[in-house]
Motif scaffolding. Structure first.
Motif, mmCIF file in Angstrom:
data_model
loop_
_atom_site.group_PDB
_atom_site.id
_atom_site.type_symbol
_atom_site.label_atom_id
_atom_site.label_comp_id
_atom_site.label_asym_id
_atom_site.label_seq_id
_atom_site.Cartn_x
_atom_site.Cartn_y
_atom_site.Cartn_z
ATOM 1 N N ARG A 54 12.797 53.208 77.974
ATOM 2 C CA ARG A 54 12.352 51.818 77.878
ATOM 3 C C ARG A 54 13.111 50.862 78.795
ATOM 4 N N LYS A 55 14.204 51.314 79.359
ATOM 5 C CA LYS A 55 15.029 50.442 80.193
ATOM 6 C C LYS A 55 14.659 50.512 81.677
ATOM 7 N N ASN A 56 13.646 51.277 82.026
ATOM 8 C CA ASN A 56 13.336 51.450 83.445
ATOM 9 C C ASN A 56 11.825 51.574 83.656
ATOM 10 N N VAL A 57 11.098 50.550 83.223
ATOM 11 C CA VAL A 57 9.644 50.529 83.402
ATOM 12 C C VAL A 57 9.327 49.889 84.760
ATOM 13 N N LYS A 58 8.569 50.589 85.572
ATOM 14 C CA LYS A 58 8.255 50.130 86.922
ATOM 15 C C LYS A 58 6.874 49.476 86.967
ATOM 16 N N VAL A 59 6.796 48.364 87.683
ATOM 17 C CA VAL A 59 5.507 47.722 87.970
ATOM 18 C C VAL A 59 5.370 47.634 89.482
ATOM 19 N N ILE A 60 4.352 48.299 90.013
ATOM 20 C CA ILE A 60 4.124 48.322 91.465
ATOM 21 C C ILE A 60 2.912 47.464 91.758
#
Length: 270
Positions: free
Chosen positions: A189-195
């Motif tokens: 949950r600490k590293n959700v990516k949005v590209i």
């Protein structure tokens, strides 16, 4: 006895390493303290129209006959005029447009109109004002929707795939993840990516869902058309299928069996 003690310790280590801390699972930790008092939202967000967006623009009036001149006689996806679509569009007061790569639509009567960069409300107000000012429909009301607003969600979510926003209204990353069925238990949950693709460039944002500031202050809190959201799995899940993981799993199972047999023998020989 030393061997049995060693086996017990080894079992405990394997058990603890398979557990995930509750601190790593809880969303928006400390939000009740950070937002104990009302806070003004420093910025407002409205969804902006961009190139390749598909728009449904409806015009309403007390006199339906006045609407027909603004029907573009095109059904999205057909590429050509359709008499059936034209009839349906006229009756509903809806026309469909695709924003070209330069950000324009070809609107009936008015010709090329800049759409990219405007919110749906701004474009609606601009069109309604022009229709009234030029004397076509004095009571015109215009509504615009983005009908191809979709976001792709991949990774450790329960229902990965494409999430459609049928309302065309703004949506947050939390709403999108909710529509994807929420994160799985193995999600990091600490590293959700949005590209995101914006102004001809690609940019990536990282959001920590456990940190309220990281979520609410992120430029990616409000998602945009064609965003890609990737939820990474935690480390224990990422090594599954590897030779090392398989070996450890076999060893762990073997140790558990040996420990169980040893405990049974001790119980019987006492």
């Amino acid at each position: 006895m030393r061997k049995l003690g060693f086996l017990g310790i080894l079992i405990m280590v394997i058990s603890f390493t398979s557990c995930v801390s509750n601190k790593d699972m809880t969303y928006l930790q400390g939000v009740e303290q950070q937002y104990a008092q009302y806070r003004d939202m420093t910025t407002t967000y409205s969804l902006k129209i961009g190139a390749d967006d598909q728009l449904a623009i409806s015009i309403t009036s007390r006199d339906n006959k006045l609407i027909s001149i603004f029907n573009n006689q095109t059904l999205i996806g057909s590429g050509v005029g359709s008499s059936q679509a034209s009839t349906q569009n006229t009756q509903a007061g809806v026309s469909y447009f695709t924003v070209d790569k330069d950000g324009y639509i070809r609107f009936p009567i008015f010709g090329k109109i800049k759409a990219a960069g405007y919110s749906v409300d701004e474009l609606s107000d601009m069109l309604a004002q022009r229709i009234r000012q030029e004397g076509y429909i004095q009571d015109a009301i215009v509504t615009t929707r983005i009908i191809n607003y979709r976001v792709t969600v991949l990774g450790a979510v329960k229902n990965p795939g494409v999430v459609q926003n049928t309302t065309g209204e703004r949506m947050t990353i939390l709403e999108i993840l909710g529509k994807a069925g929420d994160l799985t238990n193995v999600a990091f949950r600490k590293n959700v990516k949005v590209i995101r693709e914006q102004d001809g460039q690609r940019i990536s944002y990282t959001i920590d869902l456990t940190d309220p500031s990281s979520v609410f202050n992120s430029p990616a809190y409000f998602v945009k058309q064609n965003d890609l959201i990737y939820v990474e799995a935690n480390k224990s899940e990422r090594v599954k299928g590897s030779t090392g993981y398989t070996y450890l799993s076999v060893v762990g199972s073997f140790v558990s069996i040996v420990a169980s047999v040893a405990s049974l023998i001790i119980s019987l020989t006492r």
